[in-house]
Design a protein around this motif. Sequence first.
Motif, PDB file in Angstrom:
ATOM      1  N   VAL A  74       0.901  -1.161  -0.187  1.00 40.73           N
ATOM      2  CA  VAL A  74       0.067  -0.057   0.117  1.00 40.73           C
ATOM      3  C   VAL A  74       0.992   1.236   0.094  1.00 40.73           C
ATOM      4  N   SER A  75       0.698   2.026  -0.787  1.00 39.99           N
ATOM      5  CA  SER A  75       1.196   3.311  -1.057  1.00 39.99           C
ATOM      6  C   SER A  75       1.255   4.141   0.199  1.00 39.99           C
ATOM      7  N   ALA A  76       2.291   4.984   0.540  1.00 39.37           N
ATOM      8  CA  ALA A  76       2.134   5.757   1.468  1.00 39.37           C
ATOM      9  C   ALA A  76       1.101   6.740   1.426  1.00 39.37           C
ATOM     10  N   LYS A  77       0.744   7.147   0.217  1.00 38.61           N
ATOM     11  CA  LYS A  77      -0.327   7.981   0.094  1.00 38.61           C
ATOM     12  C   LYS A  77      -1.600   7.462   0.305  1.00 38.61           C
ATOM     13  N   ALA A  78      -1.950   6.255   0.620  1.00 40.88           N
ATOM     14  CA  ALA A  78      -3.019   5.591   0.959  1.00 40.88           C
ATOM     15  C   ALA A  78      -3.041   4.728   2.288  1.00 40.88           C
ATOM     16  N   ARG A  79      -1.982   4.769   2.906  1.00 41.01           N
ATOM     17  CA  ARG A  79      -1.960   4.230   4.284  1.00 41.01           C
ATOM     18  C   ARG A  79      -2.999   4.738   5.334  1.00 41.01           C
ATOM     19  N   GLY A  80      -3.233   4.052   6.162  1.00 41.29           N
ATOM     20  CA  GLY A  80      -4.241   4.305   7.144  1.00 41.29           C
ATOM     21  C   GLY A  80      -5.868   4.251   6.745  1.00 41.29           C
ATOM     22  N   LEU A  81      -6.080   3.769   5.563  1.00 39.18           N
ATOM     23  CA  LEU A  81      -7.476   3.876   5.182  1.00 39.18           C
ATOM     24  C   LEU A  81      -8.112   2.837   5.221  1.00 39.18           C
ATOM     25  N   GLY A  82      -7.255   1.694   5.588  1.00 40.43           N
ATOM     26  CA  GLY A  82      -8.051   0.245   5.615  1.00 40.43           C
ATOM     27  C   GLY A  82      -8.055  -0.387   4.020  1.00 40.43           C
ATOM     28  N   LEU A  83      -7.255   0.386   3.228  1.00 40.37           N
ATOM     29  CA  LEU A  83      -7.146  -0.300   1.907  1.00 40.37           C
ATOM     30  C   LEU A  83      -6.560  -1.893   1.620  1.00 40.37           C
ATOM     31  N   GLY A  84      -5.471  -2.112   2.412  1.00 38.39           N
ATOM     32  CA  GLY A  84      -5.246  -3.534   2.393  1.00 38.39           C
ATOM     33  C   GLY A  84      -6.242  -4.537   3.099  1.00 38.39           C
ATOM     34  N   LYS A  85      -7.030  -4.291   3.876  1.00 46.09           N
ATOM     35  CA  LYS A  85      -8.139  -5.043   4.380  1.00 46.09           C
ATOM     36  C   LYS A  85      -9.230  -5.053   3.078  1.00 46.09           C
ATOM     37  N   LYS A  86      -9.433  -3.934   2.591  1.00 45.47           N
ATOM     38  CA  LYS A  86     -10.530  -3.918   1.439  1.00 45.47           C
ATOM     39  C   LYS A  86     -10.110  -4.732   0.305  1.00 45.47           C
ATOM     40  N   MET A  87      -8.845  -4.546  -0.095  1.00 49.53           N
ATOM     41  CA  MET A  87      -8.203  -5.541  -1.196  1.00 49.53           C
ATOM     42  C   MET A  87      -8.475  -6.921  -0.851  1.00 49.53           C
ATOM     43  N   LEU A  88      -7.929  -7.312   0.387  1.00 46.82           N
ATOM     44  CA  LEU A  88      -8.181  -8.713   0.927  1.00 46.82           C
ATOM     45  C   LEU A  88      -9.643  -9.456   0.862  1.00 46.82           C
ATOM     46  N   ARG A  89     -10.508  -8.387   1.294  1.00 50.00           N
ATOM     47  CA  ARG A  89     -11.974  -8.858   1.217  1.00 50.00           C
ATOM     48  C   ARG A  89     -12.351  -9.054  -0.250  1.00 50.00           C
ATOM     49  N   GLU A  90     -11.815  -8.194  -1.229  1.00 45.03           N
ATOM     50  CA  GLU A  90     -12.219  -8.148  -2.442  1.00 45.03           C
ATOM     51  C   GLU A  90     -11.824  -9.536  -3.168  1.00 45.03           C
ATOM     52  N   LEU A  91     -10.677 -10.027  -3.081  1.00 42.72           N
ATOM     53  CA  LEU A  91     -10.062 -11.212  -3.176  1.00 42.72           C
ATOM     54  C   LEU A  91     -10.734 -12.319  -2.684  1.00 42.72           C
TER      55      LEU A  91
END
Length: 183
Positions: free
Chosen positions: A91-108
Amino acid sequence: MPELQVQTETTPMRVMQPILRKPDATDGKNVWELVRSCRPLDENSIYANIIQADHFRDTCVLAELNGEVVGWISGHMIPNSNAFFVWQVAVSAKARGLGLGKKMLRELLSRDATAEARELKTTITQSNEASWGLFRSIARDVGGDLTDQPHFTEDEHFQGECATEHMVTITLPRAQASVARAA
């Protein structure tokens, strides 16, 4: 998930959501650049990222914001197993702290390509607090048990060059896809 606030000199503040999609071969270089920027992740070759984005596109996810790659998860179904293995989360520093990793895992986990998965597996070094937090959170959300054990060891596999990677296993209840879709 909190939304990313984006402002330029010529436009007022506006709310943006990263777009999640399957990658394709043309994304390989951008994925490689993202991973390079996410130390201490191991860099693969650009070619390896092209192959991942092409051959494993159904089990990888890319996040874009305003056309820029800000997130990536590579994974695959383990052959002869009902387990989905997550190789890398970036996750890019620009998008950290937004829950993006979790959102991507849920998508997968909601995709047809992982529907037969009864376990989610990944390897994590003891010191990688962000990854431990992400996978513990996913385990809680899906109602699965999380276990870990040393797998690729510092001395035996890495000849002292890298820290031991612990194999993390999360059991996925049969209804994992509906849990992933519900969030």
